[in-house]
Design an enzyme around this catalytic site. Structure first.
Site, mmCIF file in Angstrom:
data_model
loop_
_atom_site.group_PDB
_atom_site.id
_atom_site.type_symbol
_atom_site.label_atom_id
_atom_site.label_comp_id
_atom_site.label_asym_id
_atom_site.label_seq_id
_atom_site.Cartn_x
_atom_site.Cartn_y
_atom_site.Cartn_z
ATOM 1 N N LYS A 1 15.863 -7.478 15.411
ATOM 2 C CA LYS A 1 17.245 -7.464 14.901
ATOM 3 C C LYS A 1 18.142 -7.574 16.133
ATOM 4 C CE LYS A 1 20.430 -6.913 11.701
ATOM 5 N NZ LYS A 1 20.698 -7.939 10.672
ATOM 6 N N ASP B 1 4.599 -3.253 3.602
ATOM 7 C CA ASP B 1 4.628 -2.869 2.180
ATOM 8 C C ASP B 1 5.140 -4.044 1.349
ATOM 9 O OD1 ASP B 1 3.819 -0.208 2.759
ATOM 10 O OD2 ASP B 1 5.144 0.593 1.203
ATOM 11 N N ASP C 1 6.434 -1.278 9.389
ATOM 12 C CA ASP C 1 6.131 -0.404 8.251
ATOM 13 C C ASP C 1 6.691 -1.008 6.964
ATOM 14 O OD1 ASP C 1 5.343 1.991 6.855
ATOM 15 O OD2 ASP C 1 7.454 2.592 6.894
ATOM 16 N N TYR D 1 10.222 6.052 15.368
ATOM 17 C CA TYR D 1 9.253 7.058 14.935
ATOM 18 C C TYR D 1 9.025 8.121 16.010
ATOM 19 C CZ TYR D 1 7.483 4.743 10.696
ATOM 20 O OH TYR D 1 7.338 4.214 9.443
ATOM 21 N N ASP E 1 16.068 -9.308 8.632
ATOM 22 C CA ASP E 1 16.607 -9.464 7.273
ATOM 23 C C ASP E 1 16.242 -10.825 6.700
ATOM 24 O OD1 ASP E 1 18.279 -10.530 9.221
ATOM 25 O OD2 ASP E 1 20.154 -9.910 8.258
HETATM 26 C C1 IPM Z 1 2.073 3.840 7.062
HETATM 27 C C2 IPM Z 1 2.726 5.082 6.489
HETATM 28 C C3 IPM Z 1 3.105 6.009 7.637
HETATM 29 C C4 IPM Z 1 4.101 5.265 8.527
HETATM 30 C C5 IPM Z 1 3.669 7.366 7.204
HETATM 31 C C6 IPM Z 1 2.736 8.100 6.271
HETATM 32 C C7 IPM Z 1 3.991 8.217 8.404
HETATM 33 O O1 IPM Z 1 3.822 4.724 5.709
HETATM 34 O O2 IPM Z 1 1.054 3.976 7.760
HETATM 35 O O3 IPM Z 1 2.566 2.735 6.816
HETATM 36 O O4 IPM Z 1 5.295 5.216 8.216
HETATM 37 O O5 IPM Z 1 3.667 4.738 9.549
HETATM 38 MN MN MN Z 2 4.065 2.582 5.410
#
Ligand code: IPM
Ligand code: MN
Length: 366
Positions: A192, A253, A249, A141, A225
């Site tokens: 990884k 999710d 990240d 990032y 993975d």
């Molecule tokens: C999160 C979001 C952010 C990230 C984006 C919006 C930059 O997806 O906070 O998880 O990737 O960190």
């Molecule tokens: Mn995110």
């Protein structure tokens, strides 16, 4: 106590969900005799539209003065042209860097009443209680980027540099292991290392810190993975999971599937613990700006309200107040309050504000 809270609603559903979290904080402050002041600032796409900068100077000044920052979401289709040089997400990354919040805590619990709305077998979800600690200010990032185009403007090549220093790994692992001491004393480090040099450094440094400083906490390593699969097969096995920025990240999710909806998951981003005063922090739900439902008053504010609870806990040390919010959200869900993301197909859902009302009513009772 007195505190200034910077509120950065951002884009999409951001303003709708932060409004509910601010209502809850105001109510709790009044009831418990805390003087919380709130000041709003621009970030993301709205800040680009109004000031040409996703993190304008005024917002930088506001967050530097504030004791804690509550954020909604950034981004949306309006600003996602791949050739754009200025993007909403840059504002969020710059903010994380500016505040020095290198550890992003993302707790994942499964409310039993929501287990039914998760696509996984309910028995798999019993006793799931995972704390992800995502490194937030390093790695891909934040590395140098290049994008080369030919004379016709067509993309030829691009690169993102991934760098981690031992110091960056040490400090986030210490946060993870310290929190693990108050939990089940188990840390899983995800990398990884069979492919990436940064992951080999990550694994070596993590092993050293854990052996030298946290011999009372068990450490396990997993490849990303394989862990991505295990997380859905045996989620109750995990306690604290520490990992680098990009893996964190993606995995969080994925973990949102366990909770039934990404709308209910909060996060706290923290830096070093200062010797005196408040610990700086940035608090935001893990969901994005959800442009498909924004402006309709139907977004789930639970993730942001629970982020406000984390704000009270981690920045202000107000454990009772934080727990009061968490109980109120949990009780509202138990009582059947559901926004559209959490309802069974065909069942009735409530609005963002009605969910906020339901939480407020339960805080009033405490
Ligand atoms: C999160 C979001 C952010 C990230 C984006 C919006 C930059 O997806 O906070 O998880 O990737 O960190
Ligand atoms: Mn995110």
């Amino acid at each position: 106590m007195r505190a200034l809270i910077a509120v950065l609603p951002g884009d999409g559903v951001g303003p709708e969900v932060t409004a509910q979290a601010v209502r809850v904080l105001r109510e709790l402050g009044e009831r418990r005799g805390h003087e919380f002041r709130f000041r709003e600032g621009l970030i993301g796409g709205v800040a680009i539209d109004q000031q040409g900068d996703p993190l304008p100077a005024e917002t930088r000044a506001l967050v530097s003065e504030a004791d804690a920052v509550l954020l909604g979401a950034v981004g949306g289709p309006r600003w996602s042209d791949p050739s754009a040089l200025v993007r909403p997400e840059q504002g969020l990354l710059a903010l994380r860097g500016l505040l020095g919040v290198f550890a992003n805590l993302r707790p994942v619990h499964v409310h039993p009443a929501l287990a039914e709305s998760a696509p996984l077998k309910t028995e798999l979800l019993a006793n799931v209680d995972i704390l992800f600690v995502r490194e937030l200010t390093g790695g891909l990032y934040f590395g140098a980027k290049t994008h080369e185009r030919d004379s016709a403007g067509r993309s030829v090549s691009a690169s993102d540099l991934c760098v981690y220093t031992a110091l960056e790994v040490e400090r986030v692992v210490r946060v993870a292991a310290t929190i693990a001491r108050g939990r089940r004393r188990h840390v899983l480090s995800v990398d990884k290392s069979n492919v990436l040099a940064t992951s080999r450094l990550w694994r070596e440094v993590t092993s050293r810190v854990m052996r030298d400083e946290f011999p009372d906490v068990t450490l396990e390593h997993a490849l990303v993975d394989s862990f991505a699969m295990q997380l859905l097969q045996a989620p109750a096995r995990y306690d604290v999971v520490v990992t680098e920025n990009l893996f964190g990240d993606i995995l969080t999710d994925e973990a949102a599937v366990l909770a039934g909806s990404i709308g209910v998951l909060p996060s706290a981003s923290i830096g070093e613990q200062p010797l005196t005063g408040h610990r700086r922090g940035l608090y935001e739900p893990i969901h994005g700006s959800a442009p498909d439902i924004s402006g309709r008053g139907i977004a789930n504010p639970a993730g942001t309200i629970l982020s406000a609870a984390l704000l009270l806990r981690h920045s202000f040390g107000l454990e009772h107040e934080a727990a009061a919010i968490e109980c109120a959200v949990s009780d509202a869900i138990s009582a059947g309050w559901r926004t559209a993301d959490c309802v069974a197909a065909g069942a009735a859902s409530c609005s963002t504000a009605q969910f906020g009302d339901a939480v407020l009513a339960r805080i009033t009772e405490t």
